[in-house]
Motif scaffolding. Sequence first.
Motif, PDB file in Angstrom:
ATOM      1  N   GLY A 123       1.047  -1.502   0.268  1.00  0.00           N
ATOM      2  CA  GLY A 123      -0.091  -0.652  -0.024  1.00  0.00           C
ATOM      3  C   GLY A 123       0.670   1.404   0.578  1.00  0.00           C
ATOM      4  O   GLY A 123       2.528   1.393   0.186  1.00  0.00           O
ATOM      5  N   SER A 130      -0.890   5.318   3.935  1.00  0.00           N
ATOM      6  CA  SER A 130      -2.550   4.577   3.769  1.00  0.00           C
ATOM      7  C   SER A 130      -2.734   3.464   4.685  1.00  0.00           C
ATOM      8  O   SER A 130      -3.711   3.774   4.688  1.00  0.00           O
ATOM      9  CB  SER A 130      -1.941   3.158   2.420  1.00  0.00           C
ATOM     10  N   ALA A 179      -5.758   0.384   0.403  1.00  0.00           N
ATOM     11  CA  ALA A 179      -5.932   1.208  -0.239  1.00  0.00           C
ATOM     12  C   ALA A 179      -7.650   2.003   0.755  1.00  0.00           C
ATOM     13  O   ALA A 179      -8.260   0.902   0.305  1.00  0.00           O
ATOM     14  CB  ALA A 179      -6.225   1.260  -1.803  1.00  0.00           C
ATOM     15  N   GLU A 180      -7.584   3.116   0.802  1.00  0.00           N
ATOM     16  CA  GLU A 180      -8.978   3.556   1.549  1.00  0.00           C
ATOM     17  C   GLU A 180      -9.132   2.782   2.183  1.00  0.00           C
ATOM     18  O   GLU A 180     -10.418   3.023   2.423  1.00  0.00           O
ATOM     19  CB  GLU A 180      -9.945   3.943   0.094  1.00  0.00           C
TER      20      GLU A 180
END
Length: 236
Positions: A41, A45, A224-225
């Motif tokens: 990542g 992140s 991610a996110e």
Amino acid sequence: MDPHLSTVGLSKSYRKGRDPVPVLDGVDLEVDRGELLAIVGASGSGKSTLLHLIGLLDAADSGRIFLDGRRIDDLTGRKRDALRNGTFGLIFQFYHLLPELSALENVLLPLAIRLGPLSYLSQRRSIRREAESLLDRVGLSHRRTHTPGELSGGEMQRVAIARALAAGPSVVLADEPTGNLDANTGREVLDLLRDLNRERRLTMILVTHDLAIAAKADRVVRLAEGRLEEWSPVFA
Ligand code: ADP
Ligand code: MG
């Protein structure tokens, strides 16, 4: 069968002034016993945050963590300490060795803390032998009495690996373990971790943006996110 380690809906925000900054937003993870999982990542992140939550160094805002099917994130006091100091072995990018202590003493210290002074004193011969054999295993028997300042980066990380294994953990959590090493040294350290993972059937979670690590893992997930997704090197 239950996974060895799992998380359900793990979420964490930090605060910047008044505003919460979400970092993890419902992380679901399952790791089998003996599996070597890489988490990749982008920088920022939340990889380190996730590893700290799993290792019970920090608390999530919500969600749960399970070890062998039993919830562990809500434990307090001695049970929590026992997991932190016994079940989980931690390895960091910058080694976190104590500069005044020799390689051997750095490996012994967490054991001494875990056992307490009386047990430590009564068992110190066998504990010392065990620490020496760990230093041997990571290829550093000739550096036992050296302090971190007298060791190379790769050697310091080997000491840190021996220290992480000293209390006989079943889960090893490593945060960018090769992040401060040149490519060759990083590969050697990675091979060592891979061998130890197989030899001792250790469950390992390695956080990294080093794709060489990802290539050696049994499985790779990407953060991610705030969430994890399966990741394949093919898509890199
Ligand atoms: P990574 O390890 O993937 O680089 P981190 O888990 O260290 O990411 O950080 C994730 C995000 O959380 C980053 O934006 C970072 O700035 C922020 N963060 C990390 N620790 C703190 C903290 N103690 N206080 C506020 N923000 C933090
Ligand atoms: Mg990090």
